[in-house]
Design an enzyme around this catalytic site. Sequence first.
Site, PDB file in Angstrom:
ATOM      1  N   SER A   1       6.746   2.945   7.230  1.00  0.00           N
ATOM      2  CA  SER A   1       5.862   3.996   6.865  1.00  0.00           C
ATOM      3  C   SER A   1       5.343   4.529   8.415  1.00  0.00           C
ATOM      4  O   SER A   1       6.348   5.317   9.029  1.00  0.00           O
ATOM      5  CB  SER A   1       4.821   3.401   6.446  1.00  0.00           C
TER       6      SER A   1
ATOM      7  N   HIS B   1       6.879   2.199  -1.764  1.00  0.00           N
ATOM      8  CA  HIS B   1       6.753   2.211  -0.612  1.00  0.00           C
ATOM      9  C   HIS B   1       6.495   0.968   0.035  1.00  0.00           C
ATOM     10  O   HIS B   1       6.746   0.572   1.284  1.00  0.00           O
ATOM     11  CB  HIS B   1       5.517   3.298  -0.353  1.00  0.00           C
TER      12      HIS B   1
ATOM     13  N   ASP C   1       7.990   8.203  -3.723  1.00  0.00           N
ATOM     14  CA  ASP C   1       7.029   7.466  -3.021  1.00  0.00           C
ATOM     15  C   ASP C   1       6.135   8.530  -2.690  1.00  0.00           C
ATOM     16  O   ASP C   1       6.305   9.871  -2.168  1.00  0.00           O
ATOM     17  CB  ASP C   1       7.961   7.434  -1.491  1.00  0.00           C
TER      18      ASP C   1
END
Length: 346
Positions: free
Chosen positions: A159, A322, A293
């Site tokens: 991320s 995610h 996502d």
Amino acid sequence: MNHELIRAEKSRYNLKSEVVNSCTLSSAFLKPNEMDNLVPQTDYSYCSGAITEVLKFGSCQLHAGHKVLFLIIPGNPGVVGFYRTFMQSLYTMFGCCHPVWAVSHAGHCVPPDSMDMVEDNFSAVKHDVFGLNGQIEHKLAFLRRHVPRETSLVLVGHSIGCYVILDIMKRNPKLKIIKAIMLFPTIERMAQTPQGKVMTPVLCHMRYLAYLPLFMLSLLPEGLRQGLIKLVFSGIPSLDHTVVQPTVGLLSGDCAVNAMYMGGQEMRTVMERDNVTIEKNIEKLLFYYGASDHWCPVQYYHDIKQDFPHGNFRLCQDGFRHAFVLDAGKEIAVMVFEWISKDLRT
């Protein structure tokens, strides 16, 4: 259930079977002292003046003999305990040959009783250590202090950790990086994503409203907090239960506040993709995008693939979320192992 979903479920089932076989086979050949290393060590120290937690599988101190280090740069919240299963699986599949570390974001952990959240309040405020830029400088400081120059790195970002890695590569191009694995990368237009549109006003303008409920939660007995977290996670059938305790810690003090502050800066700062850094390091980078996502739409995958036709970009075919650490740490570790094994042999 449509045919595409059935195929995705079958694929995920097959991958889970491969994970079990791979991890079982790897463990069978471990020596007794290597089995001991499957219990990670947790270190706490001040880095850039803020409390930092480092989760370590394998060697806890690096020296000239350590040729390769796997270093995990987490998402937000940057709690290293979330990555325990992923790290252990990766460490095991490489035969316990390479240490696997994860460094928390500054202030995203509960300090031990003998330590405070910051070493020096004035310095922490001056350098904005809990902000996005401060977190990038925090990782560079960690590398300077704890990783010998001759050690080669396999960086694994998740991320916002992918954004941090790109900035690390830009700010210190002399680092010996073998590969940088970008998992579910949030490296552009965060505020424009479906999740970003919801969270931007919350993180940028209303996060103070969450501080009182967070404080009240922190006053609850740990057992009650743990029960509440299990209730929230009860809708995840294959939940990795090692994530429960780190989540309890996240709600124990200022960790969540620091994470929200960093998140607000992400919404304002992560705008244009850093194409210059990507172009300079294209051979070292591997991107893995989610198919559903909400922090990084599939269109972003198609856009970057079009801009860099010779890059290594992959789109998830297995339905992973995610926040893969919740239920797919082992499966993602298997894929990372397959992607980079060749690079470590050459």
